[in-house]
Scaffold this motif. Structure first.
Motif, PDB file in Angstrom:
ATOM      1  N   SER A   1      36.188  36.585  42.662  1.00  0.00           N
ATOM      2  CA  SER A   1      36.627  37.221  41.425  1.00  0.00           C
ATOM      3  C   SER A   1      38.147  37.121  41.297  1.00  0.00           C
TER       4      SER A   1
ATOM      5  N   THR B   1      32.582  43.298  35.231  1.00  0.00           N
ATOM      6  CA  THR B   1      31.719  42.144  35.416  1.00  0.00           C
ATOM      7  C   THR B   1      31.325  41.430  34.162  1.00  0.00           C
TER       8      THR B   1
ATOM      9  N   THR C   1      32.853  36.148  34.495  1.00  0.00           N
ATOM     10  CA  THR C   1      32.932  35.322  35.707  1.00  0.00           C
ATOM     11  C   THR C   1      31.613  35.328  36.462  1.00  0.00           C
TER      12      THR C   1
ATOM     13  N   ILE D   1      30.678  42.410  40.475  1.00  0.00           N
ATOM     14  CA  ILE D   1      30.818  41.020  40.890  1.00  0.00           C
ATOM     15  C   ILE D   1      30.773  40.873  42.412  1.00  0.00           C
TER      16      ILE D   1
END
Length: 638
Positions: free
Chosen positions: A343, A18, A253, A37
């Motif tokens: 993701s 993450t 992200t 995520i």
């Protein structure tokens, strides 16, 4: 130091899935970027805020990109864990030092008692190895801030983290998702070696210097002890640029659903790097600067200086990915992340921009290239210019159209011989001025027409007797306001760039008093010898500036160098005098461009001692630092 392999494995798992791993079991300390995520929700505010927070300062082995690194971390991660507080509470933060050296934490931008500010030697002794220090202070504000070490060069080694303070009143900013985006620069070198390299050769990391073909054109710069490619002291030659602790290839992200309002809290926690931030395909609405709410302004990109923060709202409508791109001001590298619907989805990187080159404006010559240009139409007739010494011998100059009468000025030791200059139409009659040392002895100047009461001539006197170590440093011909300019490299991008004149406080400033007095502070340095200072004096030579309790003070910065400086004042707000009247924005860090003169107003409503310094870490380390001492106003002799 002993390490727990299981703890490290867990941290690395979080890091590589993450963003940044936090090796503690405290949910209120785990930022959104540290959670798996797949579990990212709308980042709701906590229902309960912690009474006590425990932070462990330690050495940590971790991966940055594909390389192993030794870092100084807080609770085992870079960045340190998010501290989320609520306005009105009392913060109690216990910090334990597991290092072999002293450490500290400064709460950047927070208004608190000076004993809790966290700067060793200024109301605080630092935290010895093995000791625990408890910071305790009332939380009197809201917004996005950050914290970092103020000991040695630990900040460069990873010792920094974000702070979010939720407002006690309803937040005027509406959003569905909330992410911290912390930008930083990392070197695998020892930071003390980096500084030693700069002292040995200031251009050590400047791999973009121009070739021999530009030698003649750059002669003026050589005489200014500068190179026109000196945009950043430390560059991508040693730096890897990180977003939330991740190198560009690791691609931090954040998730969104189309139509959601996403709040991105940008924090520049770099040691030395300015970033230009854009998200191609998305407009950004700036809603907060340095933790203070501002009237929303929509832009395509913004420059964020070291130690500044900007909160923006984006509202992507398409089911796609967007690149969060933070390119360095010198174009030697970038940090990147992705805003995506799921993701594993990437967006292309935007085209890299060409490196910028310093202009004559950065030398204080306006927009005019003096190497062969005809200036007759500007009122700056320079037919007899002789650059043999400093490039500023102008005995025959006629400035009658500018109205600056300097007929009696003596600039003999600076190479600014302006005996024939006439500046009469500006109302600044300088016929009696003596500039024999540096050209800034203004003790006889009449400022009645400017509206600025110059009770403080000490700064000018100090500047006019600069330390001999700074000799041969040419000053800009003139300084001016550059608040409306986007900054070097952003002038002709075709995009809407945030500028300081865009910033207006969301609410009216309560105190509308006129300043009681003005202090002028010159930003000075010698790039060639890597010396940085205020008023020509390093901290070891001139330590204190006096503020008076209860006064409203105008502090004017005059940048006599050809580099940008992020100036940070601890403990008090600086209201930027950018033409916004009663809506002047409040900032804790102000970027002063080359050859720029700008002013801030300060309500001196605190006691004690407070640092004032350039937030470029190596500039501060070599002497661009002062202690502001708050005292009673002296009784004037009758």
């Amino acid at each position: 130091m002993n390490f727990n392999p299981n703890l490290l494995n867990r941290r690395n798992f979080l890091r590589f899935t993450t963003g940044v791993g936090v090796a503690v079991g405290l949910d209120y300390l785990i930022p959104a970027y540290a959670k798996p995520i797949s579990n990212l929700k709308s980042s709701p505010k906590p229902t309960k805020y912690p009474d006590i927070i425990d932070l462990q300062i330690q050495e940590t082995r971790l991966k940055i990109g594909d390389r192993n690194a030794e870092a100084i971390t807080v609770n085992g991660s870079i960045p340190a864990p998010l501290i989320r507080l609520r306005e009105g509470q009392t913060a109690t933060i216990r910090v334990t030092n597991h290092l072999k050296q002293d450490t500290s934490i400064h709460w950047h931008g927070l208004i608190l008692p000076y004993e809790m500010d966290g700067v060793p030697g200024i109301g605080f002794k630092g935290i010895k190895p093995g000791e625990t220090f408890t910071y305790q202070f009332p939380v009197v504000q809201s917004g996005t801030y950050w914290y970092h070490s103020h000991s040695g060069l630990q900040e460069q080694q990873g010792h920094f983290g974000p702070i979010i303070i939720d407002p006690i009143e309803p937040d005027p900013v509406k959003y569905d998702k909330d992410y911290v985006v912390m930008l930083s620069d990392w070197t695998f070198e020892n930071p003390h070696q980096v500084l030693a390299n700069l002292k040995k050769m200031s251009a050590y990391y400047n791999t973009q210097r121009r070739t021999v073909a530009h030698l003649f054109k750059d002669l003026d710069w050589r005489q200014m002890r500068m190179d026109p490619t000196d945009i950043a002291d430390v560059t991508g030659a040693t730096y890897t640029y990180l977003m939330n602790g991740l190198a560009p290839e690791s691609n931090w992200t954040a998730l969104f659903k189309p139509g959601e309002k996403v709040r991105l809290r940008f924090i520049n926690s770099s040691a030395m790097t300015f970033f230009d931030v854009r998200i191609p395909g998305l407009k950004m609405t700036v809603v907060q600067a340095d933790g203070q709410n501002v009237k929303p302004v929509t832009v395509d990109e913004f420059r964020i200086g070291v130690a500044e923060t900007y909160d923006v709202i984006v509202q992507p409508q398409q089911e796609q990915a967007y690149t969060i791109f933070a390119e360095t001001m010198d174009r030697s590298g970038y940090a990147r992340g992705t805003l995506a619907i799921a993701s594993g989805i990437n967006a292309p990187l935007p085209e890299r921009r060409q490196r910028p080159i310093r202009s004559m404006k950065d030398m204080g010559h306006g927009d005019h290239d003096m190497s062969g240009m005809d200036h007759s139409s500007t009122g700056h007739d320079m037919p007899e210019m002789d650059h043999s010494s400093t490039g500023h011998d102008m005995p025959e100059m006629d400035h009658s159209s500018t109205g600056h009468d300097m007929s009696g000025m003596d600039h003999s030791s600076t190479g600014h011989d302006m005996s024939g200059m006439d500046h009469s139409s500006t109302g600044h009659d300088m016929s009696g001025m003596d500039h024999s040392s540096t050209g800034h002895d203004m003790s006889e100047m009449d400022h009645s027409s400017t509206g600025h009461d110059h009770h403080m001539s000490d700064a000018e006197d100090m500047h006019s007797t600069e330390n001999q170590e700074l000799d041969n440093v040419s000053e800009p011909m003139m300084t001016q306001s550059r608040l409306h300019e986007p900054g070097i490299g952003l002038e002709n991008t075709g995009t809407r760039v945030l500028v300081y004149t865009d910033l207006q406080s969301l609410s009216s400033n309560q105190d509308q008093r006129k300043p009681d007095r003005e202090i002028e502070l010159y930003l000075t340095g010698n790039m060639e010898r890597y010396m940085w200072s205020f008023n020509g004096k390093k901290y070891s030579q001139e330590k204190e500036i006096a503020f008076y309790k209860g006064e409203r003070l105008r502090l004017t910065f005059i940048n006599d160098t050809m580099m940008e400086h992020p100036i940070h004042l601890h403990g008090m707000w600086m209201e930027l005098d950018n033409g916004s009247g009663q809506y002047k924005p409040r900032k804790h860090t102000i970027i002063v461009k080359p050859a720029e003169k700008l002013s801030v107003e300060i309500n001196v409503d605190v006691s004690g001692q407070w640092p004032l310094h350039c937030h470029l870490l190596y500039h501060m380390k070599v002497g661009m630092f002062r202690t502001v001492t708050i005292g009673d106003r002296p009784v004037e002799a009758s």
